[in-house]
Design a protein around this motif. Sequence first.
Motif, PDB file in Angstrom:
ATOM      1  N   ASP A 214       0.835  -1.134   0.249  1.00 11.58           N
ATOM      2  CA  ASP A 214       0.155   0.215   0.163  1.00 11.58           C
ATOM      3  C   ASP A 214       0.732   1.355   0.058  1.00 11.58           C
ATOM      4  N   VAL A 215       1.682   1.883   0.901  1.00 10.40           N
ATOM      5  CA  VAL A 215       3.123   2.549   0.606  1.00 10.40           C
ATOM      6  C   VAL A 215       3.660   2.884  -0.863  1.00 10.40           C
ATOM      7  N   LEU A 216       3.824   1.697  -1.225  1.00 13.34           N
ATOM      8  CA  LEU A 216       4.611   2.241  -2.321  1.00 13.34           C
ATOM      9  C   LEU A 216       3.341   1.736  -3.655  1.00 13.34           C
ATOM     10  N   GLY A 217       2.327   1.620  -3.492  1.00 14.48           N
ATOM     11  CA  GLY A 217       1.461   1.914  -4.717  1.00 14.48           C
ATOM     12  C   GLY A 217       1.433   0.828  -5.524  1.00 14.48           C
ATOM     13  N   ILE A 218       1.924  -0.259  -5.222  1.00 12.51           N
ATOM     14  CA  ILE A 218       1.821  -1.991  -6.254  1.00 12.51           C
ATOM     15  C   ILE A 218       0.523  -2.238  -6.445  1.00 12.51           C
ATOM     16  N   LYS A 219      -0.288  -1.551  -7.902  1.00 11.54           N
ATOM     17  CA  LYS A 219      -1.412  -3.004  -8.376  1.00 11.54           C
ATOM     18  C   LYS A 219      -1.691  -4.531  -7.924  1.00 11.54           C
ATOM     19  N   TRP A 220      -2.046  -4.777  -8.024  1.00 12.79           N
ATOM     20  CA  TRP A 220      -2.892  -5.832  -7.272  1.00 12.79           C
ATOM     21  C   TRP A 220      -1.853  -6.745  -8.851  1.00 12.79           C
ATOM     22  N   THR A 221      -2.165  -8.028  -8.385  1.00 16.79           N
ATOM     23  CA  THR A 221      -1.149  -9.113  -9.671  1.00 16.79           C
ATOM     24  C   THR A 221      -2.485  -9.602 -10.070  1.00 16.79           C
TER      25      THR A 221
END
Length: 183
Positions: free
Chosen positions: A45-52
């Motif tokens: 969430d902090v890095l803003g990683i998209k869902w796989t």
Amino acid sequence: MTKEKFIYGMYNDDDLMIAGIKQLQAKGIHVRDAYSPFPVHGLEDVLGIKWTRIAIAAFIYGITGLTLAVLAINYMMIIDWPLNIGGKPNFHFYQNVPAFVPIMFEFTVLCAGHGMAITYFFRNMTLPGMPARNPHPRTTDDHFAIEIAAKENTNFSKEQIEEMVAESGTVAVFEKERIVKFL
């Protein structure tokens, strides 16, 4: 192979790393990735990683496996070599579908599982012979690292980024080159 240099900041605590990432993001620095010896809750969430999207790939590989299983069973058991097993006729595929369900299910799962694994290895460049992607050996033991690309943060010079990373509670800041693209 395309290589690119990145700035890395090493932390000795996961909470310190997340606080450091938030501090850097507040200053306008984009943190590209993080390396951790274990999953850290809330890091994505902090890095803003998209869902796989691996589930979409699994569905496509599974449908492909099911189609191949139906075609192969139809050809082998109905067209090429029809057998009379237990007095049951083998003249039509639909009459024998219940007997073929376990085979179709297993081939679907086989194709989905292998397809996902191969996709994962290609996507993450973890193929045999590839150099390790982690920036420092301690990120597999007891330290954490963040990765910052200087070319994604053009508002700051490399020295300014290194200084802000060092102020965020790191134990070490260094620059290292790694492979970013296969082809």
